[in-house]
Design an enzyme around this catalytic site. Structure first.
Site: not given
Lengths: 112, 582
Positions: B70, B169
């Site tokens: 990613k 997050d």
């Protein structure tokens, strides 16, 4: 063309909380995912009247939709053509605008 | 009922897939595991492996295993996997395909649509790459939603009193902070900020660097060029990090790590939490800065925040919790699962798009400012590339904004328009995400008005159009088509390539049960095509054209099961490949 108040279905005297609740209700019924156009309309309406500041600026700077043809016709339309007499002409020449006469004139117009 | 849309959290370290079933969110498990490690590898027979098995072989065969893909999404790079190169999109597609199969296995029906989450701070290019990965995996990405937003969706939204929440997050490779209000079933994101290249992996890297340094001083050995030793150090660092979440000390023991002059070197040391926290202190500081920027964007003070939601495994780091406590004065919300809530939110959004009744509606914003450049003043002097914002940071999605520009000189026949993403006054310091030309303008005096429209859709993907005001002549582009590193045609061949790889996956897959019989000739022809396409990047244009023609013919015969017709073109293609490879 609907006003933000009409879009959100609130009265013009509604307060922040009422407007917010109306907005949330409309968003819930029209999520961005189902109809983007409708959502954008709702959001724009909300942004323009969400708090006191935005409501004042909306009232001050958003002109109602104007039908120019209608306005011009209205302006040009007179009951009958008044011929300008020499008296009237003299009167016009001497007329000057000062604060009190202007207010008087405006005041007269306000009268039904 | 409509076809099921799956919700996917495609994470740096782990990935999950979820659906809404009878009104409840369910994470679909694979062998009782809710999380699929985002590792892709090829085993010694060349078979593609995904998840736990790939993660396990990483220690032994790092050269045939890819992790944390990613982090490379949206970059124009290739990664090596068992002597072949793949784009980050293709590797991600392999993970997505595996998740798709896990879902199909559970549902016992094909799945072709997905909502995929992306970090809020993912750029246009990174979002495009994610969508492409979906397409390669055979998934129509009906929506991409931001990860912190997805997490907020899981939070009970039926609050009568408005609540301000902060979503913090911290994933393996990305970091986002979003500030939201939740009221009457609507989750409104007020602001997002983040860093798309900062995550738990960086914490690991700090420990790895420390271990390398330790080996240098104690054993006078450099382990950094030994890929197996590095893989073991990486795993040791990860484990130490996890231990330090609960314990004040972590023991690191790696026996026979490597050899020096025929002597085995064992690594054995103790790492304290205090030492570890010093290593990552700079990162934590920059994260707290991000929190402040997000709060400022939302026009809220820390004291006005009612709730903190922690997302991502890395938020288990104790000093992060301490720092957040010091900032806000209360503990983070404990009921939401930091590892699974993003996938759950994706499933909720998927159900909503599918027309299912859900409790929560989402209103999201863009974390970036988009605009163009124009001649103007910068620091008091004339400058040709002054950034002209059109869509501002934290605008609600979807957003559509228009700006008028004029031509500079008489008879100007075209204008070049560049689109930038960023906050800097100097456009050149922002990320240029696209450039295009409006041609065939009227031959008129300078001052010809050009209308530029930027539209940011619900996926956070930008669409641009420009028109000449007087004629209405329009030039419209989606950043996707004009700037993507992978064109449509290439995407199609990537899809075939990944699909053919998957042909070699183990037989536990759902699809294989009721797959129609495929003649071995057709099967081998398909493999040949995949092989041919694998060579496309390294061959001359003429060879490529010849091969493309042959592939077309073969595909045509394969579709109608004409085995005899295949024979000739297959033989020709084989010859070309043989010639190219020798």
């Amino acid at each position: 063309m609907m006003t933000p108040y009409q879009i959100l279905d609130v009265v013009e005297s509604a307060n922040d909380t009422d407007i917010k609740q109306a907005y949330l209700g409309k968003v819930k019924a029209n999520p961005p995912d189902s109809d983007q156009q409708q959502f954008r309309l709702i959001h724009e309406a909300y942004s323009s009247i969400k708090d006191h500041k935005s409501r004042v600026s909306y009232t001050l700077f958003t002109l109602p939709d104007i039908d120019f043809d209608l306005l011009i016709n209205k302006a040009l339309h007179t009951e009958k053509n008044k011929p300008i007499t020499s008296d009237l002409f003299k009167q016009l020449l001497n007329k000057s605008v000062d604060k009190s006469s202007l207010l008087n004139e405006l005041g007269d117009e306000e009268k039904p | 009922m409509n076809e099921i849309i799956i919700g996917v959290d495609l994470g740096t370290t782990n990935s999950e897939v979820a659906i809404v079933e009878e009104g409840k969110v369910k994470i679909i498990t694979d062998n009782d595991k809710k999380m699929l490690p985002s590792f892709v590898g090829r085993d010694d027979t060349g078979k593609v492996i995904v998840g736990e098995t790939a993660r396990n072989q990483y220690l032994v065969y790092p050269e045939r295993t890819v992790k944390s893909i990613k982090r490379l999404m949206g970059q124009n790079v290739q990664v090596n996997l068992a002597d072949q190169t793949y784009t980050p999109q293709e590797i991600s597609a392999i993970i997505l395909k595996k998740l798709k199969e896990i879902a199909e296995n559970y549902l016992q029906q094909p799945v072709s649509k997905a909502v995929i989450t992306v970090p809020a701070y993912f750029s246009d290019a990174q979002r495009q790459a994610t969508r492409e990965a979906g397409e390669i995996a055979g998934l129509d990405v009906v929506r991409m939603i931001n990860e912190p937003t997805a997490a907020a969706l899981v939070y009970d939204a039926e609050q009568t009193e408005p609540k301000h929440i902060v979503v913090f997050d911290l994933g393996g490779g990305t970091f986002d902070v979003s500030v939201a209000t939740i009221e009457s079933g609507v989750v409104e994101i007020l602001s997002s900020h983040g860093d798309n290249q900062l995550g738990g992996d960086d914490f690991d890297q700090q420990i790895i660097n420390f271990l390398l340094e330790y080996l240098k001083t104690n054993d006078q050995v450099d382990a950094s060029c030994n890929s197996k030793a590095m893989a073991r150090l990486t795993r040791a660092a990860e484990n130490a990090k996890l231990t330090l979440s609960d314990q004040p000390y972590a023991q690191i023991n790696e026996e026979y790590l490597l050899e020096k002059d025929g002597v085995a070197i064992h690594l054995s040391l103790e790492l304290s939490r205090v030492e570890y926290e010093q290593m990552i202190d700079d990162y934590i500081n920059s994260m707290m800065d991000t929190v402040h920027i997000a709060l400022k964007g939302a026009k809220l003070k820390a004291s006005e925040i009612n709730e903190i939601i922690l997302v991502g495994g890395s938020t288990r780091t104790p000093c992060i919790r301490t720092r957040l406590f010091n900032e806000f004065g209360f503990e983070p919300h404990g009921e939401i699962d930091a590892d699974l809530c993003v996938a759950m939110g994706a499933a909720i959004q998927a159900a909503m798009i599918n027309g299912q009744q859900v409790d929560t509606v989402l209103v999201d914003v863009t974390p970036y400012t988009y605009g163009t450049s124009a001649i103007g003043q910068l620091e008091g002097s004339d400058y040709p590339f002054v950034f002209t914002p059109i869509i501002n940071k934290n605008s609600v999605l979807p957003s559509k904004k228009t700006e008028a520009f004029t031509t500079n000189y008489h008879g100007q026949a075209f204008v070049d328009i560049s689109i930038y993403q960023g906050e800097n006054l100097d456009a050149l310091n922002n990320v240029k995400i696209g450039e295009f030309r409006v041609e065939g303008l009227q031959d008129v005096k300078a001052g010809n008005v050009i209308i530029l429209t930027l539209e940011l859709d619900l996926n956070g993907v930008l669409h641009v159009s420009a028109s000449e005001k007087s004629t209405g002549m329009e030039k419209s582009i989606t950043i996707k088509n004009a700037f993507s590193s992978v064109e449509n045609r290439k995407l199609e061949s990537a899809k075939q390539r990944i699909t053919s790889l998957f042909g070699k996956l183990d037989s536990t897959l759902y699809e294989q049960d009721d797959e129609p019989f495929v003649a071995p000739e057709i099967d081998s022809a398909r493999q040949l095509i995949a092989k041919a396409e694998g060579l496309f990047d390294h061959i001359s244009k003429e060879d490529k054209e010849d091969m493309t023609d042959l592939i077309k013919t073969i595909t045509k015969y394969a579709e109608i099961d004409n085995i005899d017709g295949l024979e000739n073109p297959v033989a020709q293609l084989k010859d070309i490949i043989y010639y190219l490879e020798s």
